[in-house]
Design a protein around this motif. Sequence first.
Motif, PDB file in Angstrom:
ATOM      1  N   ALA A  37       0.832  -1.205   0.000  1.00 47.72           N
ATOM      2  CA  ALA A  37       0.000   0.000   0.000  1.00 47.72           C
ATOM      3  C   ALA A  37       0.869   1.258   0.000  1.00 47.72           C
ATOM      4  CB  ALA A  37      -0.929  -0.012   1.211  1.00 47.72           C
ATOM      5  N   MET A  38       1.969   1.220   0.782  1.00 47.92           N
ATOM      6  CA  MET A  38       2.866   2.361   0.848  1.00 47.92           C
ATOM      7  C   MET A  38       3.459   2.682  -0.519  1.00 47.92           C
ATOM      8  SD  MET A  38       6.505   2.683   2.840  1.00 47.92           S
ATOM      9  CE  MET A  38       7.371   1.881   1.472  1.00 47.92           C
ATOM     10  N   LEU A  39       3.825   1.643  -1.267  1.00 42.42           N
ATOM     11  CA  LEU A  39       4.426   1.859  -2.581  1.00 42.42           C
ATOM     12  C   LEU A  39       3.443   2.473  -3.568  1.00 42.42           C
ATOM     13  CD1 LEU A  39       6.489  -1.437  -3.019  1.00 42.42           C
ATOM     14  CD2 LEU A  39       7.394   0.830  -2.518  1.00 42.42           C
ATOM     15  N   PHE A  40       2.200   2.031  -3.502  1.00 42.31           N
ATOM     16  CA  PHE A  40       1.228   2.469  -4.505  1.00 42.31           C
ATOM     17  C   PHE A  40       0.590   3.820  -4.185  1.00 42.31           C
ATOM     18  CE2 PHE A  40       1.312  -2.126  -5.472  1.00 42.31           C
ATOM     19  CZ  PHE A  40       1.590  -2.039  -6.821  1.00 42.31           C
ATOM     20  N   ILE A  41       0.930   4.381  -3.010  1.00 42.98           N
ATOM     21  CA  ILE A  41       0.422   5.711  -2.675  1.00 42.98           C
ATOM     22  C   ILE A  41       0.989   6.770  -3.624  1.00 42.98           C
ATOM     23  CG2 ILE A  41       0.664   7.569  -0.957  1.00 42.98           C
ATOM     24  CD1 ILE A  41       0.164   5.482   1.196  1.00 42.98           C
ATOM     25  N   ASN A  42       2.249   6.564  -4.033  1.00 44.70           N
ATOM     26  CA  ASN A  42       2.915   7.547  -4.888  1.00 44.70           C
ATOM     27  C   ASN A  42       2.537   7.313  -6.354  1.00 44.70           C
ATOM     28  OD1 ASN A  42       4.664   9.189  -6.359  1.00 44.70           O
ATOM     29  ND2 ASN A  42       6.370   8.875  -4.944  1.00 44.70           N
ATOM     30  N   PRO A  43       1.788   8.209  -6.970  1.00 42.37           N
ATOM     31  CA  PRO A  43       1.357   7.999  -8.368  1.00 42.37           C
ATOM     32  C   PRO A  43       2.503   8.094  -9.363  1.00 42.37           C
ATOM     33  CG  PRO A  43       0.735  10.199  -7.647  1.00 42.37           C
ATOM     34  CD  PRO A  43       1.270   9.483  -6.433  1.00 42.37           C
ATOM     35  N   GLY A  44       3.646   8.650  -8.947  1.00 46.58           N
ATOM     36  CA  GLY A  44       4.786   8.771  -9.841  1.00 46.58           C
ATOM     37  C   GLY A  44       5.678   7.547  -9.876  1.00 46.58           C
ATOM     38  N   TRP A  45       5.345   6.538  -9.085  1.00 43.13           N
ATOM     39  CA  TRP A  45       6.132   5.300  -9.073  1.00 43.13           C
ATOM     40  C   TRP A  45       5.442   4.232  -9.912  1.00 43.13           C
ATOM     41  CZ3 TRP A  45       8.021   4.403  -3.329  1.00 43.13           C
ATOM     42  CH2 TRP A  45       8.988   5.392  -3.029  1.00 43.13           C
ATOM     43  N   LYS A  46       6.220   3.580 -10.771  1.00 47.15           N
ATOM     44  CA  LYS A  46       5.722   2.500 -11.609  1.00 47.15           C
ATOM     45  C   LYS A  46       6.532   1.237 -11.322  1.00 47.15           C
ATOM     46  CE  LYS A  46       3.097   5.586 -13.533  1.00 47.15           C
ATOM     47  NZ  LYS A  46       1.664   5.662 -13.149  1.00 47.15           N
ATOM     48  N   PHE A  47       5.891   0.081 -11.510  1.00 46.48           N
ATOM     49  CA  PHE A  47       6.529  -1.187 -11.166  1.00 46.48           C
ATOM     50  C   PHE A  47       6.395  -2.175 -12.319  1.00 46.48           C
ATOM     51  CE2 PHE A  47       4.666   0.917  -7.518  1.00 46.48           C
ATOM     52  CZ  PHE A  47       5.774   1.067  -6.683  1.00 46.48           C
ATOM     53  N   ALA A  48       7.520  -2.750 -12.706  1.00 43.21           N
ATOM     54  CA  ALA A  48       7.536  -3.771 -13.760  1.00 43.21           C
ATOM     55  C   ALA A  48       8.153  -5.032 -13.174  1.00 43.21           C
ATOM     56  CB  ALA A  48       8.340  -3.281 -14.957  1.00 43.21           C
ATOM     57  N   ILE A  49       7.352  -6.079 -13.064  1.00 46.41           N
ATOM     58  CA  ILE A  49       7.802  -7.333 -12.443  1.00 46.41           C
ATOM     59  C   ILE A  49       7.687  -8.454 -13.461  1.00 46.41           C
ATOM     60  CG2 ILE A  49       7.444  -8.961 -10.553  1.00 46.41           C
ATOM     61  CD1 ILE A  49       6.073  -6.676  -9.025  1.00 46.41           C
TER      62      ILE A  49
END
Length: 222
Positions: free
Chosen positions: A30-42
């Motif tokens: 949840a903490m990671l997804f709070i920031n709209p400027g962060w993207k994740f590629a897994i």
Amino acid sequence: MIISLLYLFTFPFDRFNQIPNKTLKGLARAMLFINPGWKFAISGADPDKVNRPTIVIGNHQSFLDLPLLYLLPWNMKWVAKKSLFKIPLLGWIIFMTGQIAIERYSLKSVKKLDKLVQPIQKGIPGMIFPEGTRTENGNLKSFKNGAFLMAKRYNLNLLPIVHNGGFEAMPTGSWRIAPIQTFNIRVLNPIDPRDFETVEDLKQNAHVLIEKELEDLRQIKS
């Protein structure tokens, strides 16, 4: 705090602190997804890769490594520096979620890693950063022997995970957090320790694989 309450209610029967740890996993995500400027590629995060007793190993870029690797679709028991357990609030969270404390540069710490063996054999992967400390410049450091000694001694698969973006988002020695960042996480194929004659061979192979993949990830623009 919810983790404290869960720990108090579950520690008599939750032998490996799985319930508080899974709760921390949810909070970290949840903490990671709070920031709209962060993207994740897994990529490569297939749960079948941890079907056998497994030690997960990965490069250590920043304090964001823990929440980033909580994005993976399985729970893990972590190895953490003993000094982290002394930090108010953070130390209690690490303790209540059942992570393993080790003292850097101590020979006793290698023996303490054996505390990971039982949960690993019960199906909970162990997570070790073989560099021991965070990178100072984004480059991969040399590996300590602990994870590889365990893998050979107890016939545990090694699962390399390579991630990039954490160092750029939060460099070592700084509390500055980049508002815009892409994080790339790749789960490689498991390594069977029986394919290598010595611990050193196993360690060097893992280092080469992770270093090569890290260089590939660096070519991807954040």
